[in-house]
Design a protein around this motif. Structure first.
Motif, mmCIF file in Angstrom:
data_model
loop_
_atom_site.group_PDB
_atom_site.id
_atom_site.type_symbol
_atom_site.label_atom_id
_atom_site.label_comp_id
_atom_site.label_asym_id
_atom_site.label_seq_id
_atom_site.Cartn_x
_atom_site.Cartn_y
_atom_site.Cartn_z
ATOM 1 N N TYR A 153 0.813 -1.215 0.000
ATOM 2 C CA TYR A 153 0.000 0.000 0.000
ATOM 3 C C TYR A 153 0.851 1.271 0.000
ATOM 4 C CZ TYR A 153 -3.499 -3.456 1.144
ATOM 5 O OH TYR A 153 -4.311 -4.563 1.112
ATOM 6 N N ALA A 154 2.169 1.101 0.089
ATOM 7 C CA ALA A 154 3.087 2.238 0.098
ATOM 8 C C ALA A 154 3.374 2.686 -1.330
ATOM 9 C CB ALA A 154 4.384 1.851 0.806
ATOM 10 N N SER A 155 3.553 3.990 -1.489
ATOM 11 C CA SER A 155 3.836 4.569 -2.799
ATOM 12 C C SER A 155 5.252 4.211 -3.261
ATOM 13 C CB SER A 155 3.702 6.092 -2.737
ATOM 14 O OG SER A 155 4.797 6.639 -2.019
ATOM 15 N N PRO A 156 5.514 4.391 -4.545
ATOM 16 C CA PRO A 156 6.885 4.183 -5.037
ATOM 17 C C PRO A 156 7.915 5.036 -4.291
ATOM 18 C CG PRO A 156 5.373 4.321 -6.887
ATOM 19 C CD PRO A 156 4.585 4.676 -5.644
ATOM 20 N N ASN A 157 7.557 6.252 -3.904
ATOM 21 C CA ASN A 157 8.491 7.108 -3.146
ATOM 22 C C ASN A 157 8.858 6.482 -1.803
ATOM 23 O OD1 ASN A 157 8.468 9.096 -5.147
ATOM 24 N ND2 ASN A 157 6.790 10.212 -4.175
ATOM 25 N N ILE A 158 7.870 5.966 -1.098
ATOM 26 C CA ILE A 158 8.109 5.322 0.194
ATOM 27 C C ILE A 158 8.966 4.067 -0.006
ATOM 28 C CG2 ILE A 158 7.015 4.127 2.147
ATOM 29 C CD1 ILE A 158 6.635 7.176 2.195
ATOM 30 N N LYS A 159 8.662 3.310 -1.042
ATOM 31 C CA LYS A 159 9.433 2.091 -1.304
ATOM 32 C C LYS A 159 10.891 2.418 -1.631
ATOM 33 C CE LYS A 159 5.488 -0.699 -2.572
ATOM 34 N NZ LYS A 159 4.689 -1.299 -3.644
ATOM 35 N N ARG A 160 11.120 3.484 -2.383
ATOM 36 C CA ARG A 160 12.502 3.903 -2.670
ATOM 37 C C ARG A 160 13.204 4.348 -1.388
ATOM 38 N NH1 ARG A 160 10.357 5.764 -7.472
ATOM 39 N NH2 ARG A 160 9.823 7.787 -6.603
ATOM 40 N N LEU A 161 12.489 5.061 -0.549
ATOM 41 C CA LEU A 161 13.072 5.596 0.678
ATOM 42 C C LEU A 161 13.508 4.483 1.637
ATOM 43 C CD1 LEU A 161 13.645 8.221 2.319
ATOM 44 C CD2 LEU A 161 11.344 7.988 3.255
ATOM 45 N N PHE A 162 12.693 3.460 1.799
ATOM 46 C CA PHE A 162 12.986 2.411 2.780
ATOM 47 C C PHE A 162 13.619 1.163 2.173
ATOM 48 C CE2 PHE A 162 9.996 5.161 4.905
ATOM 49 C CZ PHE A 162 10.686 5.396 6.076
ATOM 50 N N GLY A 163 13.433 0.935 0.905
ATOM 51 C CA GLY A 163 14.153 -0.123 0.208
ATOM 52 C C GLY A 163 13.635 -1.538 0.366
ATOM 53 N N SER A 164 13.024 -1.851 1.495
ATOM 54 C CA SER A 164 12.531 -3.219 1.702
ATOM 55 C C SER A 164 11.364 -3.205 2.690
ATOM 56 C CB SER A 164 13.642 -4.120 2.245
ATOM 57 O OG SER A 164 13.905 -3.829 3.606
ATOM 58 N N PRO A 165 10.527 -4.230 2.626
ATOM 59 C CA PRO A 165 9.438 -4.322 3.605
ATOM 60 C C PRO A 165 9.954 -4.370 5.049
ATOM 61 C CG PRO A 165 9.026 -5.809 1.781
ATOM 62 C CD PRO A 165 10.419 -5.268 1.590
ATOM 63 N N ASP A 166 11.076 -5.043 5.273
ATOM 64 C CA ASP A 166 11.604 -5.145 6.637
ATOM 65 C C ASP A 166 12.001 -3.784 7.197
ATOM 66 O OD1 ASP A 166 11.193 -7.872 6.761
ATOM 67 O OD2 ASP A 166 13.225 -8.355 6.097
#
Length: 133
Positions: free
Chosen positions: A47-60
């Motif tokens: 449910y996270a945006s591409p920006n959030i995914k880039r920022l954190f890099g992984s679900p963990d």
């Protein structure tokens, strides 16, 4: 008179679209909160945006940030959706969350529409309103 009818028709259509967006946005936020309660960080990550995914890099990494920085999201006991607002072209959904200890928190979710649908682009913890005499 036709201009007034056109404006009224446009307003009705815009209001209906905003209401549909609101339902979809609430579903996304609610699903992510449920995923956190289930400790399904991989599902919450979806449910996270591409920006959030880039920022954190992984679900963990994302899950660790939520657990440490937003414990009321990690262990949410009750959720109430407040107003959806358009702020300079960005949609923000206010959400009241009760944490596992019974405390109330107001969060503001920035939402973006992507090819995959609505996604969460950021969350802010808002100051609690003063309660008292």
């Amino acid at each position: 008179m036709r201009i007034l009818a056109f404006v009224f028709g446009f307003w009705i259509a815009a209001t209906a679209a905003f209401a549909q967006d609101g339902d979809a946005i609430e579903a996304v936020i609610g699903s992510q909160l449920e995923a956190f309660n289930d400790r399904d960080v991989s599902q919450a990550w979806e449910y996270a945006s591409p920006n959030i995914k880039r920022l954190f890099g992984s679900p963990d990494n994302f899950g660790m940030m939520v657990q440490r920085g937003y414990p009321m999201v990690w262990d949410n006991a009750d959720v109430r959706f407040l107003e959806l607002r358009d702020v300079r072209g960005n949609l923000w959904q206010k959400v009241m969350v009760r944490d596992a200890n019974g405390g109330l928190h107001i969060l503001d979710y920035q939402m973006i529409e992507t090819a995959e649908g609505w996604q969460i682009n950021g969350v802010q913890l808002l100051p609690s309103p003063d309660v008292g005499a």
